[in-house]
Design an enzyme around this catalytic site. Structure first.
Site: not given
Length: 320
Positions: A140-141, A144, A209
């Site tokens: 997920h990070e 980004h 997100e």
């Protein structure tokens, strides 16, 4: 995203033109010439100063997170996992920084993909006890990073940063004297731009997100794993004392989940501690409205429901 970019460009231009106009008017009032050139120079100096602060973003965030960089020799398993996820997403391997705090924190900071730091707390590593779940959080990070979210959000946050910095400095002036003719309009302008810009960037942040959640699912192949990780982190945050959450509030908008209490903390007053704070009902409503307007993450239950929908889609597509 396109609408937000156009809107933030308009807000930025309005803010810079407003600052120039106020400075120009003040310089004219004091008969300083050339007023237009000096006002333009002061406005440009403000932008350059904020640009420098943004350049130092990584050091600032790591200081707020109380994190220290670790190498592969110190954390071989973690580095192996981060390296594999980075390869799957086709992004450079980030520098890993660990914080000893027990607050569940996970964020990727850095303006350029080749200069990204992945910041994790011991609280996150202790909460996420399954390797697959930690992989989903890292994915997920790093999504980004893949999506250039840090660059986009930092650029779009420029008017918010400028307005907040200007407002803070104006508020620190104890005896403004004749400068009040500039302080009042600049203060009103900075407040308006800060509120408008923050609401717009918060809306875009919520969308980014959700995009990172989708990208993480594409990497791990399991929406359920990410949903389980988010559930564990959310539960851990709800059990974290408000004092610890306040210490981590500086990185709340960047972490995988917001590091904020669900409700405004109620401190009873009076000698016996039985008197409710003044206007408590109104303050609670205003706090909820502020959280709704400036929320940088979708509600965790909505994210989990969306991940459950992805899981159902995968099941329908899979051969029986």
């Amino acid at each position: 995203m396109a609408a937000t970019i156009v809107g933030m460009l308009a807000v930025t231009i309005t803010f810079l033109c407003g600052v120039w106009a106020v400075l120009y008017g003040v310089l004219l009032f004091f008969d300083v010439s050339p007023a237009s050139s000096i006002a333009a120079g002061l406005t440009a100096l403000t932008v350059v100063s904020i640009g420098y602060l943004e350049y130092r973003q990584i050091d600032t965030i790591e200081r707020l997170a109380d994190a220290d960089c670790v190498d592969e020799a110190t954390e071989p398993e973690l580095y192996e996992l981060v390296t594999r996820v980075a390869a799957q997403l086709d992004v450079p391997v980030p520098t890993v920084a660990l914080s000893d705090r027990q607050t569940p924190e996970a964020l990727a900071v850095g303006f350029r993909p080749h200069n990204v730091h992945l910041v994790l707390s011991r609280g996150t590593l202790n909460t996420i006890d399954e390797r697959a779940e930690l992989e989903a959080v890292i994915a997920h990070e790093l999504s980004h990073v893949k999506n250039r979210d840090a660059m986009v959000m930092t650029a779009l946050s420029l008017p918010v940063i400028l307005a907040r910095g200007l407002g803070t400095r104006l508020a620190d002036i104890e005896k403004p004297g004749a400068a009040v003719v500039a302080i009042v309009p600049l203060g009103l302008l900075s407040t308006l731009v800060w509120g408008t810009g923050k609401a717009m960037t918060a809306r875009l942040s919520r969308a980014r997100e959700q995009a990172a959640d989708r990208a993480a699912v594409a990497v791990t192949g399991s929406p359920t794993v990410l949903a389980t990780a988010l559930t564990k982190l959310d539960q851990s945050i709800s059990e974290t004392p408000n004092r610890d959450l306040r210490e981590a509030s500086g990185i709340s908008s960047l972490s995988i989940l917001p590091l904020e209490p669900d409700e405004l903390e109620k401190v009873m007053l009076g000698p016996d501690g039985n008197r409710e704070p003044s206007y408590w009902g109104l303050r609670k409503r205003l706090n909820r409205f502020e959280r709704w307007l400036f929320r940088t993450h979708p509600p965790t239950n909505e994210r989990i429901e969306q991940l459950a929908a992805y899981e159902r889609q995968q099941e329908r597509r899979s051969p029986s």
